[in-house]
Motif scaffolding. Structure first.
Motif, short mmCIF file in Angstrom:
data_model
loop_
_atom_site.label_atom_id
_atom_site.label_comp_id
_atom_site.label_asym_id
_atom_site.label_seq_id
_atom_site.Cartn_x
_atom_site.Cartn_y
_atom_site.Cartn_z
N SER A 1 34.56 42.40 49.90
CA SER A 1 35.48 43.26 49.56
C SER A 1 37.02 42.83 49.26
O SER A 1 37.50 43.02 48.24
CB SER A 1 35.53 44.71 50.50
N LYS A 2 37.72 42.04 50.43
CA LYS A 2 39.07 41.68 50.27
C LYS A 2 39.14 40.82 49.02
O LYS A 2 40.15 40.82 48.19
CB LYS A 2 39.35 41.11 51.71
N ALA A 3 38.46 39.60 49.12
CA ALA A 3 38.35 38.72 48.16
C ALA A 3 38.02 39.07 46.84
O ALA A 3 38.81 38.94 45.73
CB ALA A 3 37.40 37.47 48.33
N HIS A 4 37.21 40.24 46.62
CA HIS A 4 37.02 40.73 45.43
C HIS A 4 38.22 41.64 44.85
O HIS A 4 38.42 41.36 43.95
CB HIS A 4 35.59 41.77 45.51
N ALA A 5 38.72 42.26 45.68
CA ALA A 5 40.02 43.18 45.38
C ALA A 5 40.95 42.43 45.09
O ALA A 5 41.72 42.54 43.92
CB ALA A 5 40.50 44.05 46.62
N HIS A 6 41.15 41.17 45.42
CA HIS A 6 42.43 40.26 44.92
C HIS A 6 42.07 39.52 43.75
O HIS A 6 43.07 39.41 42.87
CB HIS A 6 42.43 38.99 46.10
N ALA A 7 40.75 39.24 43.39
CA ALA A 7 40.27 38.76 42.13
C ALA A 7 40.50 39.74 41.09
O ALA A 7 41.08 39.43 40.05
CB ALA A 7 38.71 38.36 42.19
N GLN A 8 40.41 41.06 41.40
CA GLN A 8 40.27 42.17 40.33
C GLN A 8 41.85 42.34 40.12
O GLN A 8 42.04 42.21 38.73
CB GLN A 8 39.90 43.31 40.88
N GLU A 9 42.94 42.16 40.94
CA GLU A 9 44.15 42.24 40.76
C GLU A 9 44.82 41.14 40.10
O GLU A 9 45.55 41.37 39.02
CB GLU A 9 45.01 42.49 42.09
N HIS A 10 44.48 40.04 40.39
CA HIS A 10 45.10 38.78 39.78
C HIS A 10 44.44 38.49 38.41
O HIS A 10 45.10 38.21 37.46
CB HIS A 10 44.44 37.33 40.50
N SER A 11 43.27 38.60 38.03
CA SER A 11 42.52 38.51 36.83
C SER A 11 43.19 39.45 35.66
O SER A 11 43.31 39.16 34.52
CB SER A 11 40.98 38.47 36.79
N TRP A 12 43.39 40.72 36.26
CA TRP A 12 43.80 41.81 35.28
C TRP A 12 45.33 41.31 34.67
O TRP A 12 45.19 41.59 33.36
CB TRP A 12 44.05 43.07 36.22
N GLY A 13 46.08 40.75 35.24
CA GLY A 13 47.38 40.27 34.58
C GLY A 13 47.07 39.00 33.57
O GLY A 13 47.58 39.08 32.64
N LYS A 14 46.02 38.18 34.13
CA LYS A 14 45.59 37.15 33.23
C LYS A 14 45.11 37.41 32.30
O LYS A 14 45.21 36.68 31.05
CB LYS A 14 44.94 35.90 34.32
N ILE A 15 44.33 38.32 32.05
CA ILE A 15 43.37 38.88 30.98
C ILE A 15 44.40 39.40 29.90
O ILE A 15 44.35 38.98 28.71
CB ILE A 15 42.32 39.97 31.40
N GLN A 16 45.33 40.08 30.56
CA GLN A 16 46.20 40.64 29.46
C GLN A 16 47.06 39.52 28.88
O GLN A 16 47.54 39.61 27.57
CB GLN A 16 47.38 41.78 30.27
N GLU A 17 47.61 38.56 29.66
CA GLU A 17 48.44 37.59 29.30
C GLU A 17 47.65 36.81 28.23
O GLU A 17 48.23 36.28 27.04
CB GLU A 17 48.80 36.51 30.32
N PHE A 18 46.47 36.67 28.32
CA PHE A 18 45.54 35.73 27.40
C PHE A 18 45.29 36.27 26.28
O PHE A 18 45.61 36.00 25.05
CB PHE A 18 44.08 35.56 28.11
N LEU A 19 45.00 37.66 26.36
CA LEU A 19 44.96 38.52 24.94
C LEU A 19 46.32 38.66 24.17
O LEU A 19 46.47 38.52 23.11
CB LEU A 19 44.32 39.98 25.18
N HIS A 20 47.43 38.81 24.98
CA HIS A 20 48.81 38.68 24.20
C HIS A 20 48.62 37.62 23.30
O HIS A 20 49.37 37.24 22.38
CB HIS A 20 49.80 39.29 25.04
N LEU A 21 48.56 36.43 24.08
CA LEU A 21 48.77 34.93 23.66
C LEU A 21 48.17 34.87 22.49
O LEU A 21 48.73 34.24 21.38
CB LEU A 21 48.53 34.19 24.82
N HIS A 22 46.79 35.10 22.24
CA HIS A 22 45.85 35.04 21.18
C HIS A 22 45.87 35.92 20.27
O HIS A 22 45.32 35.57 19.10
CB HIS A 22 44.54 34.51 21.79
#
Length: 448
Positions: free
Chosen positions: A425-446
């Motif tokens: 649960s904890k590792a998964h929750a941290h992955a959700q939080e980190h990836s959400w920011g990175k996904i938005q950055e990636f989409l904005h970049l391209h």
């Protein structure tokens, strides 16, 4: 907050409050001052952190903090954690550690991501919103003493309600019946144009909108695209025509509110794999986020004009079932590295766009880490570096927006049995939080 309140007043939803009132303590303990719990913001977006503070306790006093929420069908979810007040009789979940309950350590959002079906409910259910126009209401309760998950907690000394919204005021939701395309288009407030993204989920089928509405809240024109088991779309995943997805991409690309020249796609599971086929064969798609996807076509054959990508098959003899009746499908998909299965491989090296591969290293649904490695190997073999990989130790299959409750085992809508998704649960929750920011950055970049 007033704007949220106005929207809340218009939205009819059964408050969880009535379902989770605890009986008043029979013998209230004498207290110098009233205990209070404050959650800030009291109404805000579901992908944002909240601050939770408790005041008025005795120094060092043990308390259990509990969160309770109900889904649209009235199913009750709850979580709890054990804390001790500091020397001033206060608690701040952003800096104070939980010593037990559903999680330990400093976890400001732990009570949200550890929400799970209450003891009297059917297990293995997910707490995901079916409607994006009403908030998820979460009641935060402070109980005397430390009570274990599932046990009857001590008397309630303070409580507060929080509203978690999946759409911001001003976001427009437009239901689509455009040619053959079905789904919902979410548009941010303002004139735009906005970067356009197609959003797809996995083999549960139907229309799942909460990620699209959050993407629109973050400035994307997001098309939530179902591809089976919705309205007049096919009932089951038998075979797919890429022309359906092409029509959706062209609709979004040509929409007056969408910035060109290309659009992006984000998908989870089967949706991720369809996204990889879209960026490979459709020039309209220039960026693809694959969450726990496979780099081969699976289960259902995919047709595009005269071309067919056969689907890798699941071998049900390779599914193992635990003593508690949980299905483990990790070994069941045919091996994509077997030369006999090479016709199923998506030729992603033909894609002109960019890839973001997001995987949980403890995904037990299937071998998404291996499939990401195979995809990267294939791109590199063709001299391409048009990819990024986000690989999270301890994360499971469904990596959703932040604070989405972790669900290690979920009821499969198609098979009707509980299936192991993996993760902690904890590792998964941290992955959700980190990836959400990175996904938005990636989409904005391209997508600009």
């Amino acid at each position: 907050a007033d704007m949220w309140r106005a929207v809340a007043a218009a939205a009819a939803s059964a408050p969880a409050r009535a379902l989770c009132r605890a009986p008043p303590p029979l013998h209230p303990s004498p207290r110098r001052q009233a205990v209070s719990v404050a959650v800030s913001p009291a109404a805000g977006l579901a992908d944002e952190r909240v601050e939770t503070r408790v005041a008025g306790l005795s120094p060092g006093q043990p308390v259990t903090l509990r969160a309770v929420a109900a889904d649209e069908r009235g199913c009750l979810f709850q979580s709890c954690a054990h804390y001790r007040a500091d020397g001033r009789g206060e608690l701040h979940l952003g800096t104070d550690a939980s010593h037990g309950g559903d999680y330990t350590g400093v976890e400001p959002m732990g009570l949200f991501w550890s929400l799970a079906p209450a003891g009297m409910e059917k297990p293995y259910q997910r707490l995901v919103p079916r409607s994006t126009g009403t908030p998820m209401k979460v009641e935060m309760l402070v109980h005397e003493g430390h009570s274990q998950p599932g046990a009857i907690p001590g008397p309630v000394v303070a409580k507060a309600e929080v509203e978690r919204w999946f759409t911001a005021p001003g976001v427009r939701r437009i239901r689509l019946k455009e040619g053959g395309v079905r789904g919902s288009l979410f548009l941010p407030p303002g004139d735009g144009p906005f970067p356009g993204v197609i959003d797809m989920y996995g083999d549960e089928g139907g229309l799942i909108e909460f990620r699209s509405s959050l993407l629109a809240t973050r400035g994307f024109a997001a098309l939530s695209l179902p591809y089976f088991d919705f309205e007049d779309l096919p009932k089951v995943m038998k075979e797919f025509k890429l022309e359906y997805f092409e029509e959706a991409a062209r609709f979004l690309q040509r929409h007056p509110k969408v910035k060109g020249p290309g659009v992006g796609v984000i998908g989870t599971g089967k949706g991720a794999e369809l996204g990889l086929s879209m960026i490979t064969f459709l020039p309209e798609v220039v960026a693809a986020v694959s969450v726990s996807g496979c780099s081969s076509n699976t289960v259902a054959d995919l047709h595009y004009g005269d071309m067919t990508l056969p689907g890798l098959r699941f071998d049900m003899n390779k599914v193992s079932v635990s003593d508690t009746g949980v299905f483990d499908t990790f070994e069941a998909l045919d091996d994509p590295t077997n030369p006999a299965n090479s016709p199923c491989t998506i030729p992603i090296e033909k894609a002109e766009g960019h890839f973001l591969l997001v995987v949980g290293e403890d995904d037990r649904m299937w071998k998404s880490s291996l499939y990401a490695e195979l995809a990267i190997g294939r791109l590199r073999q063709h001299g391409k570096e048009n990819f990024e990989l986000l690989s999270y130790p301890g994360a499971g299959h469904r990596i959703d927006p932040p604070s989405t409750p972790f669900c290690q085992v979920a009821m499969d809508r198609v098979l009707g049995v509980p299936v192991l998704g993996g993760g902690e649960s904890k590792a998964h929750a941290h992955a959700q939080e980190h990836s959400w920011g990175k996904i938005q950055e990636f989409l904005h970049l391209h997508l600009g």
